[in-house]
Design a protein around this motif. Structure first.
Motif, PDB file in Angstrom:
ATOM      1  N   SER A  68       2.761 -13.369  16.800  1.00 48.54           N
ATOM      2  CA  SER A  68       2.519 -12.497  17.951  1.00 48.54           C
ATOM      3  C   SER A  68       3.329 -12.944  19.153  1.00 48.54           C
ATOM      4  O   SER A  68       3.349 -14.124  19.513  1.00 48.54           O
ATOM      5  CB  SER A  68       1.023 -12.510  18.301  1.00 48.54           C
ATOM      6  OG  SER A  68       0.787 -11.859  19.531  1.00 48.54           O
ATOM      7  N   ARG A  69       3.986 -11.985  19.819  1.00 50.91           N
ATOM      8  CA  ARG A  69       4.764 -12.281  21.021  1.00 50.91           C
ATOM      9  C   ARG A  69       3.869 -12.394  22.261  1.00 50.91           C
ATOM     10  O   ARG A  69       4.169 -13.153  23.183  1.00 50.91           O
ATOM     11  CB  ARG A  69       5.807 -11.182  21.263  1.00 50.91           C
ATOM     12  CG  ARG A  69       6.921 -11.120  20.226  1.00 50.91           C
ATOM     13  CD  ARG A  69       7.865  -9.971  20.476  1.00 50.91           C
ATOM     14  NE  ARG A  69       7.227  -8.669  20.228  1.00 50.91           N
ATOM     15  CZ  ARG A  69       6.797  -7.846  21.157  1.00 50.91           C
ATOM     16  NH1 ARG A  69       6.922  -8.174  22.450  1.00 50.91           N
ATOM     17  NH2 ARG A  69       6.240  -6.693  20.844  1.00 50.91           N
TER      18      ARG A  69
ATOM     19  N   ASP B 229       0.398 -17.711  22.251  1.00 53.40           N
ATOM     20  CA  ASP B 229       0.299 -18.899  23.098  1.00 53.40           C
ATOM     21  C   ASP B 229      -1.144 -19.264  23.427  1.00 53.40           C
ATOM     22  O   ASP B 229      -1.387 -20.123  24.281  1.00 53.40           O
ATOM     23  CB  ASP B 229       1.071 -18.674  24.402  1.00 53.40           C
ATOM     24  CG  ASP B 229       0.510 -17.482  25.197  1.00 53.40           C
ATOM     25  OD1 ASP B 229      -0.200 -16.645  24.592  1.00 53.40           O
ATOM     26  OD2 ASP B 229       0.772 -17.413  26.406  1.00 53.40           O
ATOM     27  N   THR B 230      -2.111 -18.610  22.785  1.00 51.82           N
ATOM     28  CA  THR B 230      -3.511 -18.853  23.099  1.00 51.82           C
ATOM     29  C   THR B 230      -4.307 -19.094  21.818  1.00 51.82           C
ATOM     30  O   THR B 230      -3.830 -18.800  20.710  1.00 51.82           O
ATOM     31  CB  THR B 230      -4.110 -17.676  23.889  1.00 51.82           C
ATOM     32  OG1 THR B 230      -5.403 -18.027  24.377  1.00 51.82           O
ATOM     33  CG2 THR B 230      -4.245 -16.433  23.010  1.00 51.82           C
TER      34      THR B 230
ATOM     35  N   LEU C 287      -0.810  -7.195  11.620  1.00 49.59           N
ATOM     36  CA  LEU C 287      -1.883  -7.484  12.572  1.00 49.59           C
ATOM     37  C   LEU C 287      -1.309  -8.045  13.872  1.00 49.59           C
ATOM     38  O   LEU C 287      -1.762  -7.675  14.970  1.00 49.59           O
ATOM     39  CB  LEU C 287      -2.881  -8.467  11.961  1.00 49.59           C
ATOM     40  CG  LEU C 287      -4.164  -8.706  12.762  1.00 49.59           C
ATOM     41  CD1 LEU C 287      -4.941  -7.405  12.949  1.00 49.59           C
ATOM     42  CD2 LEU C 287      -5.049  -9.741  12.071  1.00 49.59           C
ATOM     43  N   ALA C 288      -0.323  -8.903  13.775  1.00 50.66           N
ATOM     44  CA  ALA C 288       0.313  -9.448  14.980  1.00 50.66           C
ATOM     45  C   ALA C 288       0.995  -8.345  15.791  1.00 50.66           C
ATOM     46  O   ALA C 288       0.906  -8.326  17.035  1.00 50.66           O
ATOM     47  CB  ALA C 288       1.327 -10.521  14.592  1.00 50.66           C
ATOM     48  N   ALA C 289       1.644  -7.419  15.097  1.00 51.47           N
ATOM     49  CA  ALA C 289       2.299  -6.309  15.796  1.00 51.47           C
ATOM     50  C   ALA C 289       1.272  -5.429  16.497  1.00 51.47           C
ATOM     51  O   ALA C 289       1.495  -4.970  17.633  1.00 51.47           O
ATOM     52  CB  ALA C 289       3.115  -5.480  14.798  1.00 51.47           C
ATOM     53  N   ALA C 290       0.144  -5.195  15.842  1.00 54.78           N
ATOM     54  CA  ALA C 290      -0.927  -4.392  16.456  1.00 54.78           C
ATOM     55  C   ALA C 290      -1.489  -5.102  17.682  1.00 54.78           C
ATOM     56  O   ALA C 290      -1.792  -4.460  18.703  1.00 54.78           O
ATOM     57  CB  ALA C 290      -2.029  -4.126  15.437  1.00 54.78           C
TER      58      ALA C 290
ATOM     59  N   ASP D 148       0.891  -4.543  20.509  1.00 51.71           N
ATOM     60  CA  ASP D 148       0.797  -3.162  21.004  1.00 51.71           C
ATOM     61  C   ASP D 148      -0.459  -2.977  21.857  1.00 51.71           C
ATOM     62  O   ASP D 148      -0.435  -2.292  22.885  1.00 51.71           O
ATOM     63  CB  ASP D 148       0.776  -2.182  19.828  1.00 51.71           C
ATOM     64  CG  ASP D 148       2.106  -2.077  19.120  1.00 51.71           C
ATOM     65  OD1 ASP D 148       3.128  -2.524  19.691  1.00 51.71           O
ATOM     66  OD2 ASP D 148       2.140  -1.565  17.976  1.00 51.71           O
ATOM     67  N   ALA D 149      -1.581  -3.566  21.426  1.00 50.52           N
ATOM     68  CA  ALA D 149      -2.827  -3.431  22.185  1.00 50.52           C
ATOM     69  C   ALA D 149      -2.708  -4.091  23.554  1.00 50.52           C
ATOM     70  O   ALA D 149      -3.205  -3.554  24.559  1.00 50.52           O
ATOM     71  CB  ALA D 149      -3.989  -4.053  21.396  1.00 50.52           C
ATOM     72  N   LEU D 150      -2.061  -5.245  23.617  1.00 45.49           N
ATOM     73  CA  LEU D 150      -1.916  -5.940  24.888  1.00 45.49           C
ATOM     74  C   LEU D 150      -0.914  -5.255  25.814  1.00 45.49           C
ATOM     75  O   LEU D 150      -0.885  -5.542  27.018  1.00 45.49           O
ATOM     76  CB  LEU D 150      -1.506  -7.393  24.633  1.00 45.49           C
ATOM     77  CG  LEU D 150      -2.616  -8.259  24.025  1.00 45.49           C
ATOM     78  CD1 LEU D 150      -2.063  -9.587  23.533  1.00 45.49           C
ATOM     79  CD2 LEU D 150      -3.742  -8.477  25.030  1.00 45.49           C
TER      80      LEU D 150
END
Length: 384
Positions: A237-238, A242-243, A346-349, A352-354
């Motif tokens: 995830s981009r 980091d969390t 899932l990471a791409a989603a 997109d949500a953020l």
């Protein structure tokens, strides 16, 4: 004179049904009603039933998402002897008090497998010298049936036995007619309550949840694909790599599977059991990732957190997908199909949500208190 209510609830896989029933029961209790909650399955340890009197009926569940069979908690098929014991326990609990209100959760708009028990219960109520008000409590979306006659049977049962149909949704958001073709036949029975928040939860410990990604799955009985993908999605995830990703595993997941998830977790990912402070964790979080069960969605909406939904859609289940897509249309979430879910998708989603702008679409809540208000008014009108 103190009013008395009897609530019957049966959850088969998830925990949403009993959470809603308990919330309505506690709202009635706060208005001075003595409430008995008869549960046909083990009440989850995360649920606070407060002042409710709990009756534990002989317990059963569904062994899978097909909902074609009922089994005991030891996974043994139920037989006629078990059914007889279940009916006896329900009727006995109902006859212990002169109840003014009988509330069946979901039935007759689902739980047709329990007709062997609930039809006798309804007949017992009707046979009383002073029959109680009979109501049903149903969520926003019903699972569509392939055979239209089954849905017509639901409407017939409601017309024959029920005084009120409580629909726990916002009618500006989702109406019963969206998932039930005979809604017009029972329109005079329907009252929309707004969504029922399951529980207020409690304050999260320390800094838990702060700016985290919270992955949840309700009871977890049908969440393996979501949990597996979440364990490896963080570094992909981009916007959330980091969390901490905090993965909450439901109490219906066996211990060996739970420990396997813990061992598999990568750096920056923690795995623990579902927590009572889940709603507060969401209020602190950067992102929620979950299925789209009724109670989880309500916790997400209440928290106002960005969300990804991977709705449970095995077999003929359409309810979670329809709910998740309604939220997506209002800009409240990103939906990614459960089938073939991968860490990459899932990471791409999550990214997109953020990236979504925060939506200001307000959804009608307070459904438990409104349900209690409607039922108490029905009782007053009946007594007048």
């Amino acid at each position: 004179m103190t009013r008395k209510a009897f609530i019957h609830v049966q959850h088969l896989l998830g925990t949403g049904h009993v959470v809603r029933a308990a919330a309505i029961g506690k709202a009635l209790a706060s208005s001075g009603v003595e409430v008995t909650l008869a549960s046909g399955n083990k009440i989850p340890p995360t649920l606070d039933t407060g002042p409710l009197r709990i009756v534990e009926l002989p317990a059963c569940k569904s062994p899978d998402a097909a909902f074609k069979r009922l089994v005991t908690l030891d996974d043994e098929d139920i037989d006629n002897e078990w059914k007889t014991a279940r009916v006896k326990a329900s009727i006995q609990a109902f006859k212990e008090e002169e109840f003014d209100l009988l509330l069946t959760e979901t039935y007759p708009f689902g739980r047709r497998q329990l007709d062997f028990e609930l039809s006798p219960l309804l007949n017992a109520a009707k046979a009383r010298p002073n029959p109680p008000i009979v109501a049903t409590s149903i969520r926003d979306i019903l699972v569509r049936k392939k055979e239209l006659w089954k849905e017509e049977w639901m409407a017939d049962q409601a017309l024959n036995h029920y005084h009120r149909v409580l629909v726990h949704s916002d009618p500006d958001f989702i109406q019963l007619s969206d998932s039930f073709p005979f809604a017009d036949r029972i329109e005079h029975l329907i009252r929309y309550t707004g969504y029922v928040e399951g529980h207020a939860g409690r304050a999260a410990d320390g800094s838990d949840g702060n700016d985290e990604v919270i992955v949840s799955c309700g009871g977890g009985a049908v969440a393996a694909s979501l949990l597996t993908a979440a364990l490896d999605a963080r570094p992909l995830s981009r916007r959330a790599g980091d969390t901490r990703w905090r993965v909450l595993v439901g109490h219906d997941v066996p211990e060996d599977s739970f420990h396997a998830y813990q061992k598999r977790a990568s750096t920056g990912v923690s795995v623990e059991r579902a927590r009572r402070d889940f709603p507060d964790l969401l209020k602190r979080a950067r992102l929620s990732i979950s299925q789209a069960g009724y109670n989880t969605v309500l916790d997400v909406l209440t928290a106002g957190v960005a969300a990804v939904f991977a709705p449970f859609a095995q077999k003929n289940e359409t309810e979670q997908t329809q709910r998740a897509e309604a939220l997506a249309r209002h800009g409240r979430a990103i939906v990614t199909p459960e089938m073939g879910l991968t860490p990459e998708r899932l990471a791409a989603a999550a990214d997109d949500a953020l990236a979504l702008p925060r939506s200001h679409h307000a959804v009608l809540l307070g459904g438990a208190a409104k349900s209690a208000e409607i039922l108490l008014n029905d009782l007053k009108e009946c007594a007048a």
